[in-house]
Scaffold this motif. Structure first.
Motif, mmCIF file in Angstrom:
data_model
loop_
_atom_site.group_PDB
_atom_site.id
_atom_site.type_symbol
_atom_site.label_atom_id
_atom_site.label_comp_id
_atom_site.label_asym_id
_atom_site.label_seq_id
_atom_site.Cartn_x
_atom_site.Cartn_y
_atom_site.Cartn_z
ATOM 1 N N ALA A 62 0.828 -1.204 0.000
ATOM 2 C CA ALA A 62 0.000 0.000 0.000
ATOM 3 C C ALA A 62 0.864 1.255 0.000
ATOM 4 O O ALA A 62 0.545 2.248 -0.672
ATOM 5 C CB ALA A 62 -0.939 -0.003 1.205
ATOM 6 N N GLN B 262 2.008 1.838 -3.434
ATOM 7 C CA GLN B 262 0.946 2.387 -4.273
ATOM 8 C C GLN B 262 0.757 3.882 -4.014
ATOM 9 O O GLN B 262 0.477 4.658 -4.946
ATOM 10 C CB GLN B 262 -0.372 1.639 -4.006
ATOM 11 C CG GLN B 262 -0.377 0.194 -4.478
ATOM 12 C CD GLN B 262 -0.235 0.078 -5.989
ATOM 13 O OE1 GLN B 262 -0.696 0.937 -6.736
ATOM 14 N NE2 GLN B 262 0.420 -0.980 -6.444
ATOM 15 N N ILE B 263 0.911 4.308 -2.750
ATOM 16 C CA ILE B 263 0.831 5.741 -2.439
ATOM 17 C C ILE B 263 1.962 6.485 -3.135
ATOM 18 O O ILE B 263 1.763 7.557 -3.717
ATOM 19 C CB ILE B 263 0.876 5.970 -0.914
ATOM 20 C CG1 ILE B 263 -0.403 5.426 -0.260
ATOM 21 C CG2 ILE B 263 1.037 7.443 -0.585
ATOM 22 C CD1 ILE B 263 -0.390 5.500 1.250
ATOM 23 N N ARG C 50 -6.395 11.035 -6.054
ATOM 24 C CA ARG C 50 -5.894 9.658 -6.142
ATOM 25 C C ARG C 50 -4.991 9.327 -4.953
ATOM 26 O O ARG C 50 -5.023 8.203 -4.431
ATOM 27 C CB ARG C 50 -5.130 9.462 -7.453
ATOM 28 C CG ARG C 50 -6.009 9.242 -8.664
ATOM 29 C CD ARG C 50 -5.225 8.581 -9.789
ATOM 30 N NE ARG C 50 -4.052 9.363 -10.133
ATOM 31 C CZ ARG C 50 -4.031 10.342 -11.019
ATOM 32 N NH1 ARG C 50 -5.147 10.673 -11.658
ATOM 33 N NH2 ARG C 50 -2.918 11.002 -11.291
ATOM 34 N N SER D 108 1.158 6.899 -6.765
ATOM 35 C CA SER D 108 0.112 7.888 -7.043
ATOM 36 C C SER D 108 0.624 9.320 -6.932
ATOM 37 O O SER D 108 0.019 10.245 -7.482
ATOM 38 C CB SER D 108 -1.065 7.683 -6.085
ATOM 39 O OG SER D 108 -0.686 7.941 -4.744
ATOM 40 N N GLU E 110 -6.883 3.203 0.977
ATOM 41 C CA GLU E 110 -6.633 1.792 0.675
ATOM 42 C C GLU E 110 -5.536 1.235 1.579
ATOM 43 O O GLU E 110 -5.534 0.042 1.907
ATOM 44 C CB GLU E 110 -6.259 1.639 -0.795
ATOM 45 C CG GLU E 110 -7.432 1.895 -1.727
ATOM 46 C CD GLU E 110 -7.045 1.841 -3.191
ATOM 47 O OE1 GLU E 110 -5.826 1.747 -3.480
ATOM 48 O OE2 GLU E 110 -7.948 1.893 -4.056
ATOM 49 N N LYS E 111 -4.599 2.084 1.992
ATOM 50 C CA LYS E 111 -3.610 1.637 2.974
ATOM 51 C C LYS E 111 -4.282 1.338 4.308
ATOM 52 O O LYS E 111 -3.923 0.367 4.997
ATOM 53 C CB LYS E 111 -2.519 2.687 3.148
ATOM 54 C CG LYS E 111 -1.474 2.270 4.180
ATOM 55 C CD LYS E 111 -0.417 3.315 4.397
ATOM 56 C CE LYS E 111 0.571 2.860 5.478
ATOM 57 N NZ LYS E 111 1.639 3.864 5.724
ATOM 58 N N LYS F 176 -5.536 6.266 -2.288
ATOM 59 C CA LYS F 176 -4.523 5.266 -1.974
ATOM 60 C C LYS F 176 -4.236 5.225 -0.474
ATOM 61 O O LYS F 176 -3.940 4.155 0.080
ATOM 62 C CB LYS F 176 -3.241 5.548 -2.748
ATOM 63 C CG LYS F 176 -3.360 5.341 -4.246
ATOM 64 C CD LYS F 176 -3.759 3.917 -4.574
ATOM 65 C CE LYS F 176 -3.900 3.704 -6.071
ATOM 66 N NZ LYS F 176 -4.331 2.310 -6.387
ATOM 67 N N GLN F 177 -4.316 6.357 0.202
ATOM 68 C CA GLN F 177 -4.113 6.362 1.646
ATOM 69 C C GLN F 177 -5.243 5.633 2.359
ATOM 70 O O GLN F 177 -5.016 4.929 3.355
ATOM 71 C CB GLN F 177 -3.997 7.810 2.139
ATOM 72 C CG GLN F 177 -2.689 8.479 1.739
ATOM 73 C CD GLN F 177 -2.656 9.948 2.048
ATOM 74 O OE1 GLN F 177 -3.686 10.605 2.185
ATOM 75 N NE2 GLN F 177 -1.448 10.507 2.164
#
Length: 424
Positions: free
Chosen positions: A55, A58-59, A116, A62, A123-124, A120-121
Motif C-alpha cells: 500500500a 501504491q501511495i 488519487r 500515485s 486503501e492503505k 490510496k491512503q
C-alpha cells in the motif's frame, strides 16, 4: 488515520511481546507467552503485514507526475531536386535535412492527482485493518485452542487414572479367575470396561495432538504438553467484566465496523475522482520544426484539450454514487448483526455462568480418593463391581459435562472480546 492504526498495532505487539518467554525457558509457557511467539513468528501474520508495504508503494506511485512525451517526426532520409538548401546541421551534413521535434506534458485538472493520493491512503487503511482483523481472528483461535487443550488435559488425567486402576484390577481378576474365586462374568466385565476406557483415552490423546499441532503452527515452535502451563484454575464471574456500553465499544473497535467506515470513505473518494474526470485534462506542447514551414527554424507552443461533447463521465459517477449507497446499507447491516451477536453472546455467558454455579468443581485428587475408597469397598465386598463401574462412569461423565460447559463459557467470553475488538 493510518498513523493511529500503526501506533495502536505496535503498542499491542510491544505489550504482548513483553510477556514472551524463550522457548527453552524452565518456566511453563502461559497463553500470554504463546501470544508473544505468535506475534513474532506466525507466517500468516507476517504475510499479511506485507500488504502495508504494498500500500505504501501504491501511495508513492500515485504521487508521481505523468512523464513528458517526446516525439521526432518529418525526418527525411533522402532529398529530391525541389528541396531547398539549408544551413548545415553539423560539419558538411544536413543542408537538405528536415526534422520536427515535439515535447508534450499532460497537466491534470480538478485536483485528480491529490484525490488519487487520498484514495490510496484510504486503501492503505484497508491493508492495516486487514492485518488487524487477521491478528485478532488468529489470536481468538489460538486462545480457544489453548482453552480446549486445558479441558482435554483435565479429562485425560482422570481417564488415565481409571485406565490404570482397571488395568491393575484386570490383572487381579485374571489371577482370581484362574483360581476360580470370581466368576468369569466379572472378569469379562472388567475387561470390557477397560477396553472402553482405553478407547476414550486414545480419543482424548488424539484430540490433544491435534490441538498441540495447531499451537505449533501458530507459534512456529516444536511445543509439547510439558512445555505448557495448562492450569485448570477456574475463572469466576466473567460477566462482571462486560461493560454496559458494550455496543459503543464494539462500534469503535471492531475491525469489520472500522473496515466498513473506511470502505464508505473509499466510495466517497472514488466519487470525487469520477466527478473530477468530467473536467478534461490539458496537454501543453512545445515543438521545433526545421525546414517544414515558411520559417527555416520554427519553435512553437500549443495546447490541447478534450471537448466534453459526447459524455461527461456520467456512467462512472452514477456507479460511484451507487457504491456509496451500497456501503451505507452494508454498514447498517453490520451494526445490526454485531448488536445481535453481542446480545446472544452476553446471554450465553450469563447462562453458562449460572449453570457453572450449580456444579461442584472436583479435582483429579478428589477423583483418585473416591476411586480408592470405592476400590477398598469393592475389596471388602461392600459394593459390587457393577456399582463401582457405574460410579466411575457417572462421575467422569459429570466431570466431562462440567469441563465442556466451562470450555463453552471461556470460548464465549473470548468470542465476546473478539466481537468488540479489545480485551476486557
Amino acid at each position: 488515520m493510518a498513523q493511529k492504526y500503526i501506533i495502536a498495532f505496535l503498542i499491542f505487539c510491544l505489550h504482548s511481546s513483553l510477556h514472551a518467554q524463550e522457548f527453552n525457558s524452565d518456566k511453563p509457557l502461559e497463553i500470554t507467552d504463546l501470544e508473544g511467539m505468535f506475534l513474532e513468528r506466525n507466517y500468516q501474520l507476517l504475510v499479511a503485514k506485507y500488504q502495508i508495504d504494498q500500500a505504501d508503494a501504491q501511495i508513492l506511485q500515485s504521487k508521481l507526475f505523468p512523464n513528458p512525451r517526446f516525439g521526432i517526426d518529418e525526418a527525411n532520409l533522402w532529398s529530391n531536386p525541389s528541396s531547398e538548401r539549408l544551413p548545415y546541421l553539423f560539419g558538411p551534413y544536413g543542408s537538405r535535412q528536415q526534422i520536427s521535434l515535439e515535447l508534450e506534458q499532460l497537466i491534470e485538472t480538478a485536483g485528480k492527482r491529490k484525490k488519487r493520493i487520498a484514495l490510496k491512503q484510504l486503501e492503505k487503511n484497508t491493508a492495516l485493518l486487514d492485518v488487524e482483523e487477521t491478528l485478532i481472528s488468529l489470536r481468538l483461535d489460538l486462545r480457544n485452542t489453548f482453552i480446549s487443550l486445558q479441558k482435554l488435559t483435565a479429562q485425560e488425567v482422570e481417564v488415565r487414572q481409571m485406565v490404570d486402576y482397571l488395568t491393575r484390577l484386570k490383572e487381579q481378576y485374571t489371577r482370581q479367575s484362574k483360581l476360580q474365586t470370581i466368576s468369569k462374568v466379572d472378569y469379562y466385565r472388567v475387561q470390557s470396561a477397560l477396553i472402553t476406557w482405553k478407547e476414550q483415552l486414545t480419543n482424548l490423546t488424539d484430540e490433544q495432538i491435534q490441538k498441540l499441532s495447531r499451537l505449533r503452527l501458530y507459534t512456529q515452535q516444536p511445543l509439547e504438553l510439558a512445555h505448557l502451563a495448562l492450569s485448570t484454575k477456574r475463572l469466576h464471574n466473567l460477566s462482571l467484566r462486560v461493560p454496559m456500553d458494550l455496543m459503543e465499544i464494539a462500534l469503535y473497535n471492531h475491525p469489520a465496523i472500522k473496515q466498513s467506515a473506511n470502505d464508505l470513505s473509499i466510495s466517497h473518494a472514488e466519487l470525487a475522482i469520477e466527478k473530477a474526470e468530467r473536467i478534461p485534462d490539458i496537454t501543453f506542447q512545445v515543438s521545433y520544426d526545421r525546414g517544414g514551414n515558411i520559417m527555416r527554424d520554427f519553435v512553437g507552443v500549443g495546447i490541447s484539450v478534450d471537448l466534453p461533447l459526447f459524455h461527461k463521465n456520467q456512467g462512472h459517477i452514477k456507479a460511484a454514487q451507487i457504491g456509496i449507497k451500497r456501503e451505507q446499507e452494508k454498514r447498517v447491516g453490520l451494526a445490526f448483526e454485531l448488536n445481535n451477536n453481542l446480545q446472544l453472546l452476553t446471554r450465553q455467558l450469563n447462562l453458562y455462568e449460572k449453570e457453572l454455579l450449580d456444579y461442584t468443581n472436583g479435582s483429579p485428587d478428589d477423583f483418585k480418593n473416591m476411586i480408592d475408597t470405592y476400590a477398598q469397598n469393592l475389596t471388602n465386598n461392600q459394593v459390587t463391581l457393577m456399582e463401582f463401574i457405574d460410579f466411575s462412569e457417572s462421575y467422569i461423565a459429570a466431570r466431562r459435562a462440567y469441563l465442556e460447559l466451562q470450555e463453552r463459557y471461556y470460548h464465549t467470553f473470548e468470542e465476546l472480546q473478539y466481537r468488540i475488538g479489545k480485551d476486557l
